[in-house]
Every structure is written in structure tokens, then in C-alpha cells.
Scaffold this active site. Structure first.
Site, PDB file in Angstrom:
ATOM      1  N   LYS A   1       0.771  -0.707  -0.291  1.00 45.14           N
ATOM      2  CA  LYS A   1      -0.264   0.092  -0.343  1.00 45.14           C
ATOM      3  C   LYS A   1       0.721   1.314   0.530  1.00 45.14           C
ATOM      4  CE  LYS A   1      -0.609  -0.551   5.282  1.00 45.14           C
ATOM      5  NZ  LYS A   1      -1.233  -0.572   6.026  1.00 45.14           N
TER       6      LYS A   1
ATOM      7  N   TYR B   1      18.081  30.361   5.488  1.00 44.12           N
ATOM      8  CA  TYR B   1      16.984  30.632   5.869  1.00 44.12           C
ATOM      9  C   TYR B   1      17.048  31.073   7.707  1.00 44.12           C
ATOM     10  CZ  TYR B   1      14.214  30.884   1.729  1.00 44.12           C
ATOM     11  OH  TYR B   1      13.709  30.754   0.697  1.00 44.12           O
TER      12      TYR B   1
END
EC number: 5.1.1.1
Length: 357
Positions: free
Chosen positions: A35, A256
Site C-alpha cells: 500500500k 534561511y
């Protein structure tokens, strides 16, 4: 040349892990859980390798099973969440997909929807996870309804799921196993309870069929053991390369927010991978990558398309050098711990722009 960020899937590792599973659960049938795009490893890459070597593939829904069939893979598929509408039953039976029944609505749809061929079903029982499954006292009625329905195959299976198998010390595990083993309703031809963690920790839970997921892909289901501890080999290698290198003066702020700086001149490498590719943004200090046969620390914030590494002590590293973000050398369990999550999540959150190779 295309962007170097990619997944390398190792078929030999997949087969090794399957062999380990069969060693731990001798004589048991294996449902390989594929899955969520084979836990991020790519169902296109995984299913053909396992085809014919296992009892069935386990998927979440009809669409995932159809994607496997489209590959020309003939191994049976089992829909672990069953059908989401009565219309899906005819598609399932036409493609020889088995369905898990876990609530009364699904049973009603099945009984009221005549099918051209017998459909294989598994009944899920709730033994303590309280997520999906019939109550134990409902099973007799469920079995009676299935046995009188002419379009239900008589090879009906019974399954449950352990809530705490990744924490073997928890008493809930043995409580659930005992409840499941005490179910004596006739008619169930095969039984299944063991996921990856239970296969390893609770041999008495292996029943007739085991359902390995994360361990199949070479990742540990436990917080205190890694793949190598369990004799598993990582199937996925999350790779990229160094796209730029800069020599910075002392106290130059990197990335950042300028969250990292060095009190001496530094050499910073830029790696073409970021949270837009599925690498976690929030990681602890000195989380490593693997470059030129050694670990190198990530510095500064992970951005959408890039992350930065400290090459100050590694003058031999060059632009274009291959970088392993996780895989054989830096295990995904380690990155998951650094990010405060689990390996399952990291594997499954790889973005679509990352190519398979």
C-alpha cells in the site's frame, strides 16, 4: 542532465528481506504489504520483483490493486480497507481481488450485490485496536451471512491487527493475541494477525499468514533497533548530488534565518534536495548525509529544494559528488529519529518529482 535527486531501489535487498521474513516465519504464507506505493519504494519497482514469490499483495484500496494489475503482475491482491461502495465489488471480483470486510455496511453491500463469480473475503475482527473490525460477538452472525451467500468463496479468512506490536513489552499485545486465538467459530479457513513487529517479537502470533510491511523494505518497526540489528537491508536509497560549494568567511550565516554560523572560515556544500522532495524540514543538529565514504553534517535550515552541509574538514569533496540522504549507510530510522517521526512517514512522503532509478 536532469536534477540528480532520485530514489535507487535495490531488488536484491527486497529479496533478502523476504528471505529473512520466511526464515522468521517458516511455512507461513506471506502477504506483502505494498500500500501507499509500496511504502514509497514504488509499486512499479517492487511488485514485479515479488510476483510469484508470495501468497498475495496487500493494498489499501481498489485503485492500488488495479495499478498492480496494470503492470501485468498476476499475484492475487487483497483490499485491506475493503470496498468504499457497492459498485466496487463487481470490479474486485472481475479482477480476482479479495476484500476485507470490517463493518456491517460492507457486509450488507456484499449480501445485496449479486456477483458473477465467488469473491474471496477476509473478515477483520477488533481485538483491541478499536479502529476497524467487527466485535468478537458479531462474528457468528457475520459468518452465517457469508456462508449462505452464494457469491462468496468458501475460503473465508479471519484477521486482526495489533495496536502496540512495535512496543513488545506492552501487555496489550498478548491480550490481543490471546483473544484472537480463542475465537473458535467454525468456517474460517485461514487466519492472520502478525505485521512486521509481531513476526519478529511474537512467533505465536504468526498463525497461517503473515503480513510484513516496513521490514520488507529494510526498515525496523522498532524505536530501539535499526535495520542492521534485525538483519535487514534497506531497499530505498534516497540520493542526490552536490550542486555548489562555497568558501565562507568566519561568522557567515547559512540558510534561511541565518541559524548556523561558524567562528572560523567554512566550506559549505549545497545538496540538491529539500523538503519539496520529502526530506524532513525539522531535523536535529548534525544530522548526517553520506558523501565520499563518510558522514557529513547538515547545517542550517533545510529549504524546499536544497540543504547545506559542512565541508570544512572535507576538502576533497567536489561539485557533482553523490550524496546519500538515507539508505545503506545513513539509515532512515536515524533520520526519522532526528526529525521526531518514524521511518514509515519518511518513506511515504517522498514527492512525485523525485524520480526512480
Amino acid at each position: 542532465m536532469s536534477r540528480p535527486t532520485r530514489l535507487v531501489i535495490e531488488p536484491s535487498a527486497l529479496l533478502h528481506n523476504l528471505s529473512q521474513i520466511k526464515h522468521l516465519a517458516p511455512g507461513k504464507k506471506v502477504i506483502a504489504m505494498v500500500k501507499a506505493n509500496a511504502y514509497g519504494c514504488g509499486v512499479r519497482e517492487v511488485a514485479p520483483v515479488l510476483d510469484g514469490r508470495i501468497e498475495a499483495f496487500g493494498v489499501a484500496c481498489l485503485e492500488e490493486a488495479l495499478a498492480i494489475r496494470a503492470l501485468g503482475v498476476e499475484t492475487p491482491c487483497i483490499l485491506f480497507q475493503g470496498v468504499f461502495s457497492s459498485d466496487e465489488l463487481s470490479v474486485a471480483v472481475e479482477n480476482d481481488f479479495a476484500c476485507v470486510l470490517h463493518h456491517a455496511q460492507q457486509l450488507e453491500w456484499l449480501i445485496k450485490t449479486p456477483l458473477p463469480y465467488p469473491i474471496k473475503v477476509w473478515v477483520k475482527v477488533n481485538t483491541g485496536m478499536h479502529r476497524l473490525g467487527f466485535k468478537i460477538h458479531e462474528l457468528q452472525k457475520v459468518m452465517g451471512a457469508l456462508q449462505t451467500c452464494t457469491w462468496v468463496d468458501k475460503s473465508i479468512g479471519l484477521m486482526t491487527h495489533l495496536a502496540c506490536a512495535d512496543e513488545p513489552h506492552r501487555p496489550e499485545n498478548q491480550q490481543q493475541i490471546s483473544l484472537f486465538q480463542e475465537i473458535s467459530i467454525p468456517g474460517f479457513r485461514q487466519r492472520s494477525i502478525a505485521n512486521s513487529a509481531a513476526i519478529i517479537s511474537f512467533p505465536d502470533s504468526q498463525a497461517d499468514v503473515v503480513r510484513p510491511g516496513i521490514m520488507l523494505y529494510g526498515v525496523s518497526p522498532f524505536a530501539n533497533q535499526n535495520a542492521h540489528d534485525l538483519g535487514l537491508i534497506p531497499v530505498m536509497r534516497f540520493m542526490s548530488a552536490i550542486s555548489a560549494i562555497h568558501d565562507n568567511p568566519s561568522f557567515a550565516q547559512v540558510g534561511y534565518g541565518g541559524t548556523w554560523k561558524s567562528d572560523k572560515p567554512s566550506r559549505i556544500g549545497v545538496v540538491a534536495a529539500g523538503y519539496g522532495d520529502g526530506y524532513p524540514r525539522h531535523i536535529s543538529e548534525k544530522t548526517p548525509v553520506w558523501v565520499r565514504g563518510r558522514e557529513v553534517s547538515i547545517v542550517g535550515r533545510v529549504s524546499m529544494d536544497m540543504l547545506t552541509i559542512d565541508l570544512t574538514e572535507h576538502p576533497d569533496v567536489e561539485i557533482g559528488d553523490e550524496v546519500e540522504l538515507w539508505g545503506t549507510h545513513v539509515l532512515v530510522e536515524r533520520i526519522a529519529k532526528s526529525a521526531g517521526t518514524v521511518g514509515y512517514e519518511l518513506l511515504c512522503q517522498i514527492s512525485e518529482r523525485v524520480r526512480y532509478k
